[in-house]
Design a protein around this motif. Structure first.
Motif, PDB file in Angstrom:
ATOM      1  N   GLY A 146      27.854  20.000  93.368  1.00  0.00           N
ATOM      2  CA  GLY A 146      26.757  20.809  92.660  1.00  0.00           C
ATOM      3  C   GLY A 146      27.337  21.634  91.777  1.00  0.00           C
ATOM      4  N   VAL A 147      27.883  22.761  92.807  1.00  0.00           N
ATOM      5  CA  VAL A 147      28.741  23.772  91.841  1.00  0.00           C
ATOM      6  C   VAL A 147      29.808  24.016  91.604  1.00  0.00           C
ATOM      7  N   ILE A 148      30.736  22.996  91.506  1.00  0.00           N
ATOM      8  CA  ILE A 148      31.931  22.007  90.952  1.00  0.00           C
ATOM      9  C   ILE A 148      31.302  21.936  89.305  1.00  0.00           C
ATOM     10  N   ASP A 149      30.156  21.231  89.760  1.00  0.00           N
ATOM     11  CA  ASP A 149      29.604  20.411  88.336  1.00  0.00           C
ATOM     12  C   ASP A 149      28.803  21.919  87.446  1.00  0.00           C
ATOM     13  N   ARG A 150      28.517  22.251  88.046  1.00  0.00           N
ATOM     14  CA  ARG A 150      27.374  23.619  87.315  1.00  0.00           C
ATOM     15  C   ARG A 150      29.074  25.018  86.488  1.00  0.00           C
ATOM     16  N   ALA A 151      30.047  24.808  87.779  1.00  0.00           N
ATOM     17  CA  ALA A 151      30.879  25.439  87.009  1.00  0.00           C
ATOM     18  C   ALA A 151      31.488  25.166  85.926  1.00  0.00           C
ATOM     19  N   VAL A 152      32.243  24.104  85.936  1.00  0.00           N
ATOM     20  CA  VAL A 152      32.448  23.179  84.784  1.00  0.00           C
ATOM     21  C   VAL A 152      31.486  23.170  83.518  1.00  0.00           C
ATOM     22  N   ILE A 189      30.181  29.747  99.522  1.00  0.00           N
ATOM     23  CA  ILE A 189      28.982  30.820  99.410  1.00  0.00           C
ATOM     24  C   ILE A 189      28.287  30.927  97.744  1.00  0.00           C
ATOM     25  N   ALA A 190      28.923  30.241  96.758  1.00  0.00           N
ATOM     26  CA  ALA A 190      29.192  29.883  96.010  1.00  0.00           C
ATOM     27  C   ALA A 190      27.222  28.796  95.983  1.00  0.00           C
ATOM     28  N   SER A 191      27.353  27.740  96.642  1.00  0.00           N
ATOM     29  CA  SER A 191      26.335  27.120  97.116  1.00  0.00           C
ATOM     30  C   SER A 191      25.125  28.222  97.444  1.00  0.00           C
ATOM     31  N   ALA A 192      24.889  28.345  98.033  1.00  0.00           N
ATOM     32  CA  ALA A 192      24.624  29.318  98.051  1.00  0.00           C
ATOM     33  C   ALA A 192      23.527  30.485  97.255  1.00  0.00           C
ATOM     34  N   PHE A 193      24.381  31.267  96.608  1.00  0.00           N
ATOM     35  CA  PHE A 193      23.506  31.926  95.974  1.00  0.00           C
ATOM     36  C   PHE A 193      23.160  31.159  94.898  1.00  0.00           C
ATOM     37  N   LEU A 194      23.856  29.786  94.113  1.00  0.00           N
ATOM     38  CA  LEU A 194      23.284  29.292  92.962  1.00  0.00           C
ATOM     39  C   LEU A 194      22.383  28.646  93.415  1.00  0.00           C
ATOM     40  N   ASN A 195      21.853  28.118  94.945  1.00  0.00           N
ATOM     41  CA  ASN A 195      20.669  27.037  95.203  1.00  0.00           C
ATOM     42  C   ASN A 195      20.943  25.977  95.055  1.00  0.00           C
ATOM     43  N   GLU A 196      22.359  25.406  95.364  1.00  0.00           N
ATOM     44  CA  GLU A 196      22.808  23.851  95.221  1.00  0.00           C
ATOM     45  C   GLU A 196      23.437  23.973  96.436  1.00  0.00           C
ATOM     46  N   PRO A 197      22.431  22.366  96.997  1.00  0.00           N
ATOM     47  CA  PRO A 197      22.456  21.355  98.232  1.00  0.00           C
ATOM     48  C   PRO A 197      24.078  21.221  98.721  1.00  0.00           C
ATOM     49  N   ASN A 198      24.609  20.992  98.137  1.00  0.00           N
ATOM     50  CA  ASN A 198      26.126  20.588  97.447  1.00  0.00           C
ATOM     51  C   ASN A 198      27.553  21.959  97.352  1.00  0.00           C
ATOM     52  N   LEU A 199      28.821  21.431  97.422  1.00  0.00           N
ATOM     53  CA  LEU A 199      29.911  21.670  96.581  1.00  0.00           C
ATOM     54  C   LEU A 199      30.229  21.231  95.577  1.00  0.00           C
ATOM     55  N   LEU A 257      32.836  24.744  79.982  1.00  0.00           N
ATOM     56  CA  LEU A 257      32.969  24.226  78.711  1.00  0.00           C
ATOM     57  C   LEU A 257      32.066  24.250  77.660  1.00  0.00           C
ATOM     58  N   ALA A 258      31.007  25.349  78.305  1.00  0.00           N
ATOM     59  CA  ALA A 258      30.495  25.867  77.199  1.00  0.00           C
ATOM     60  C   ALA A 258      30.693  27.132  76.801  1.00  0.00           C
ATOM     61  N   ARG A 259      31.830  27.894  77.356  1.00  0.00           N
ATOM     62  CA  ARG A 259      32.610  28.786  77.136  1.00  0.00           C
ATOM     63  C   ARG A 259      33.927  28.587  76.414  1.00  0.00           C
ATOM     64  N   LEU A 260      33.906  27.584  76.469  1.00  0.00           N
ATOM     65  CA  LEU A 260      35.122  26.734  75.500  1.00  0.00           C
ATOM     66  C   LEU A 260      34.435  26.413  73.921  1.00  0.00           C
ATOM     67  N   HIS A 261      33.426  26.409  74.750  1.00  0.00           N
ATOM     68  CA  HIS A 261      32.759  25.389  73.287  1.00  0.00           C
ATOM     69  C   HIS A 261      32.533  26.959  72.083  1.00  0.00           C
ATOM     70  N   ASP A 262      32.135  27.771  72.017  1.00  0.00           N
ATOM     71  CA  ASP A 262      32.386  29.158  72.208  1.00  0.00           C
ATOM     72  C   ASP A 262      33.031  29.843  71.685  1.00  0.00           C
ATOM     73  N   ASN A 263      34.043  29.998  72.177  1.00  0.00           N
ATOM     74  CA  ASN A 263      35.218  30.783  71.959  1.00  0.00           C
ATOM     75  C   ASN A 263      36.672  30.429  72.033  1.00  0.00           C
ATOM     76  N   LEU A 264      36.390  28.754  71.858  1.00  0.00           N
ATOM     77  CA  LEU A 264      37.878  28.268  71.332  1.00  0.00           C
ATOM     78  C   LEU A 264      37.792  27.664  69.942  1.00  0.00           C
ATOM     79  N   PRO A 265      38.782  28.334  69.086  1.00  0.00           N
ATOM     80  CA  PRO A 265      38.518  27.193  67.839  1.00  0.00           C
ATOM     81  C   PRO A 265      38.642  25.515  67.441  1.00  0.00           C
TER      82      PRO A 265
END
Length: 93
Positions: free
Chosen positions: A47-53, A35-45, A57-65
């Motif tokens: 791509g969705v997993i890569d984007r989520a990861v 379902i997320a792939s349709a919302f994110l316009n990703e052609p396959n799973l 990781l970007a959140r960890l960079h910003d929030n985890l000392p």
């Protein structure tokens, strides 16, 4: 796909090589990823997993000392090359 473009076979090209991680998920998670792939316009799973990861990781960079420093140090180590590998010199025949 437009008619004037040649058909491509195989996996889409990536900016950098990627290695499989063997990620497995339950059926409910797979349905949500689909379902997320349709919302994110990703052609396959993948791509969705890569984007989520990447977003996670970007959140960890910003929030985890210390996380940003640790990943930067790891990147410098990898970019410097392995200490136990010697470059080949000269031409090989």
């Amino acid at each position: 796909m437009p008619q004037d473009e040649p058909r491509r076979r195989g996996r889409p090209a990536r900016a950098e090589p990627a290695r499989g991680t063997g990620y497995r998920c339950t059926d409910p998670v797979r349905r949500q990823l689909t379902i997320a792939s349709a919302f994110l316009n990703e052609p396959n799973l993948q791509g969705v997993i890569d984007r989520a990861v990447r977003e996670y990781l970007a959140r960890l960079h910003d929030n985890l000392p210390g996380f940003a420093d640790a990943t930067a140090a790891a990147e410098r180590t990898v970019a410097g090359g392995a200490d136990n590998v010697t470059e080949l010199r000269g031409k090989r025949t």
